[in-house]
Enzyme design. Structure first.
Site, PDB file in Angstrom:
ATOM      1  N   LYS A   1       1.851   6.003   4.084  1.00 20.24           N
ATOM      2  CA  LYS A   1       1.222   6.500   5.404  1.00 20.24           C
ATOM      3  C   LYS A   1       0.881   5.420   6.318  1.00 20.24           C
ATOM      4  O   LYS A   1       0.969   5.445   7.441  1.00 20.24           O
ATOM      5  CB  LYS A   1       0.035   7.495   4.903  1.00 20.24           C
ATOM      6  CG  LYS A   1      -0.769   8.008   6.265  1.00 20.24           C
ATOM      7  CD  LYS A   1      -1.860   8.940   5.454  1.00 20.24           C
ATOM      8  CE  LYS A   1      -2.744   9.433   6.652  1.00 20.24           C
ATOM      9  NZ  LYS A   1      -3.684  10.264   6.328  1.00 20.24           N
TER      10      LYS A   1
ATOM     11  N   GLY B   1       0.718  -1.423  -0.012  1.00 21.22           N
ATOM     12  CA  GLY B   1      -0.032  -0.184  -0.095  1.00 21.22           C
ATOM     13  C   GLY B   1       0.804   1.269  -0.085  1.00 21.22           C
ATOM     14  O   GLY B   1       1.935   1.268  -0.515  1.00 21.22           O
TER      15      GLY B   1
ATOM     16  N   GLU C   1       5.617  -3.188   1.112  1.00 19.31           N
ATOM     17  CA  GLU C   1       5.651  -2.940  -0.376  1.00 19.31           C
ATOM     18  C   GLU C   1       5.002  -1.562  -0.567  1.00 19.31           C
ATOM     19  O   GLU C   1       3.569  -1.604  -0.580  1.00 19.31           O
ATOM     20  CB  GLU C   1       4.950  -4.182  -1.094  1.00 19.31           C
ATOM     21  CG  GLU C   1       5.839  -5.343  -0.997  1.00 19.31           C
ATOM     22  CD  GLU C   1       6.939  -5.375  -1.441  1.00 19.31           C
ATOM     23  OE1 GLU C   1       7.514  -4.453  -2.449  1.00 19.31           O
ATOM     24  OE2 GLU C   1       7.951  -6.249  -1.399  1.00 19.31           O
TER      25      GLU C   1
ATOM     26  N   GLY D   1       1.708   2.477   5.696  1.00 13.50           N
ATOM     27  CA  GLY D   1       2.731   1.673   6.331  1.00 13.50           C
ATOM     28  C   GLY D   1       3.237   1.792   7.441  1.00 13.50           C
ATOM     29  O   GLY D   1       3.855   1.012   8.201  1.00 13.50           O
TER      30      GLY D   1
ATOM     31  N   CYS E   1       2.383   1.071  -8.773  1.00 14.36           N
ATOM     32  CA  CYS E   1       3.273   1.605  -7.851  1.00 14.36           C
ATOM     33  C   CYS E   1       4.543   1.655  -8.484  1.00 14.36           C
ATOM     34  O   CYS E   1       5.458   2.355  -8.054  1.00 14.36           O
ATOM     35  CB  CYS E   1       3.359   0.729  -6.449  1.00 14.36           C
ATOM     36  SG  CYS E   1       3.732  -0.883  -6.805  1.00 14.36           S
TER      37      CYS E   1
END
Length: 486
Positions: free
Chosen positions: A200, A197, A219, A202, A254
């Protein structure tokens, strides 16, 4: 606020965790037979349900059946087949040489499952990024809870249904819900947390894991730069750049190029070539293309629209910019000569907007890249070996592509993961197995062969012998033991 269903799920979370811990304690997941059985079941799940999976992805993200198959099913299938092929090798004890001081003995490294793992999946590749880490966890012998993204509820429900149908219910469980459910899960003690994700969230995951000293794989993402100079074939480069940016989930990836750093002399020709490539890929009216995905929901549509509406950005649009709110559609958009202090350059774009920054050369490009946190991916388009080498060595990133975008993700034997702000830990292939394993060091010895000098009292002869053993001086050891040397 939590829905009634989420409140009920929150209450059940501790019981789910305890039941899965009981399964771990039984030892069943440690066996090679269980792991292979579950991997075969994952493969069958993928083979049996291609249409259901691609339809769910089309509903949530506007992905074509072809894109859904390639980016979500093929990736997971490839990972599963590799795990099945290599599992015996991954599980086998790794012999390592011993030292003179431990002779006679044998040493080995054994990979053992970390235990109960929590996998929190994202919404942009909501199926494969739940299943791919699961394959690693199963290979390692872990019990697992999967938390799919609530942003893509159709895919979330499908994952829950398929996991329950195909895999061992006592060892693998899907828990659906939004923030209240995720919060309840993170309050539990896990042996491993795998999160995909944004940085923030994370940080929230890592803070929760720290309370129990739980290892994490994060990740994340970031602004992935792409440098291009005058040595390349612009038509080939434009195709690869446009595919990496817009051909996969409409930029909601990403590792998609987030901005281009383009040598001044090639800017006009590159822009025109990219415009032509976009038309070639998606037609004159890309809103009618079946090969271009849609924005996941209204919140993200509004977020991206706000970036485009900023006056300093809107005046720099040289292609695209069209939006259809009812369809959650934003056209592939190129922004030329964008200032670095505009909102579009302040955070990861995660959408079909591509800024171009004009630079004089590689020195200026490096200055720009190094002003941002370390990215998940970095791309270099140059045929000059000295430029390639300088950027490969000089820029820290999770992964890199030289004259290519995003495709490094598809190579199962390459580790995939971030560094710094873009994440920690890696997976894919053997790295997935390792992500959910503990490497346990073991020394095996029989009941004979101790060197007397190991034990007190420490005479001068014993001290001399120990020093020679520690130094690896075999001849000196023999001479001391024979009384020929002190």
């Amino acid at each position: 606020m939590a829905t009634q269903q989420e409140e009920e799920t929150v209450v059940r979370v501790p019981q789910i965790v305890e039941e899965l811990n009981q399964t771990m304690r039984s030892g069943i997941t440690r066996t090679k037979e269980w792991r292979m059985q579950q991997l075969r079941a994952v493969l069958k799940l993928l083979e049996d349900n291609e249409e259901r999976i691609t339809k769910a992805l089309a509903k949530e993200l506007g992905k074509s059946a072809h894109e859904g198959y390639l980016t979500e099913i093929v990736q997971a299938t490839s990972s599963c087949k590799l795990a099945m092929k290599e599992l015996n090798k991954w599980m086998a004890p790794q012999k390592v040489p011993t030292t003179l001081i431990t002779f006679p003995g044998k040493a080995a490294i054994i990979a053992e499952p970390l235990g109960l793992a929590l996998i929190i999946a994202p919404w942009n590749f909501p199926f494969s990024l739940a299943i791919d880490p699961l394959i690693g966890a199963i290979s390692a012998g872990c019990a697992v809870v999967i938390k799919p993204s609530e942003v893509t509820p159709t895919v979330s429900s499908l994952i829950a249904d398929l996991i329950q149908k195909y895999l061992d219910k006592k060892a693998i469980h899907v828990v659906e819900g939004g923030v209240p459910v995720a919060t309840a899960l993170l309050e539990q003690k896990w042996d491993k947390i795998f999160y995909t994700g944004n940085p923030k969230v994370g940080r929230i995951v890592m803070a929760a894991a720290a309370k129990h000293l739980t290892p994490v794989t994060l990740e994340l993402g970031g602004k992935c730069p792409l440098y291009i100079d005058d040595s390349v074939d612009l038509k080939v480069s434009a195709q690869r750049i446009c595919h990496g940016k817009w051909g996969l989930n409409s930029g909601q990836t990403c590792i998609a190029p987030d901005y281009l750093l383009v040598q001044e002399s090639i800017v006009p020709k590159l822009v025109e070539t990219m415009k032509a490539t976009i038309v070639q890929f998606f037609g004159e009216d890309p809103s009618k293309s079946g090969d271009l995905g849609r924005i996941v929901n209204d919140n993200h549509f509004q977020r991206l629209s706000k970036l485009l509406d900023d006056p300093r950005t809107s005046e720099k649009i040289v292609h695209g910019g069209q939006r259809v709110k009812e369809l959650l559609f934003i056209a592939p958009t190129i922004i030329l000569d964008i200032p670095l202090d505009t909102p579009v350059m302040s955070d990861e774009i995660f959408g079909p907007i591509l800024p171009i920054i004009i630079i004089k050369g590689v020195d200026e490009a490096m200055d720009v890249i190094l002003s941002f946190p370390k990215p998940l991916a970095f791309y270099v388009f140059s045929t000059k070996k000295e430029v390639q080498e300088r950027l490969v060595i000089g820029i820290s990133a999770g992964g890199m592509g030289v004259n290519e975008t995003v495709m490094h993700f598809t190579i199962p034997r390459l580790p995939f993961g971030g560094v710094g702000e873009s994440g920690m830990g890696a997976y894919h292939g053997k790295d997935s197995f390792d992500a959910f394993s503990h490497k346990k060091a073991i020394l095996y010895k029989g009941m004979r062969g101790d060197i007397p000098a190991r034990f007190p009292p420490y005479t001068s002869e014993k001290k001399s012998l120990v020093r020679r053993v520690a130094a690896g001086d075999v001849i000196g050891v023999l001479l001391v033991m024979l009384g020929l040397k002190k």
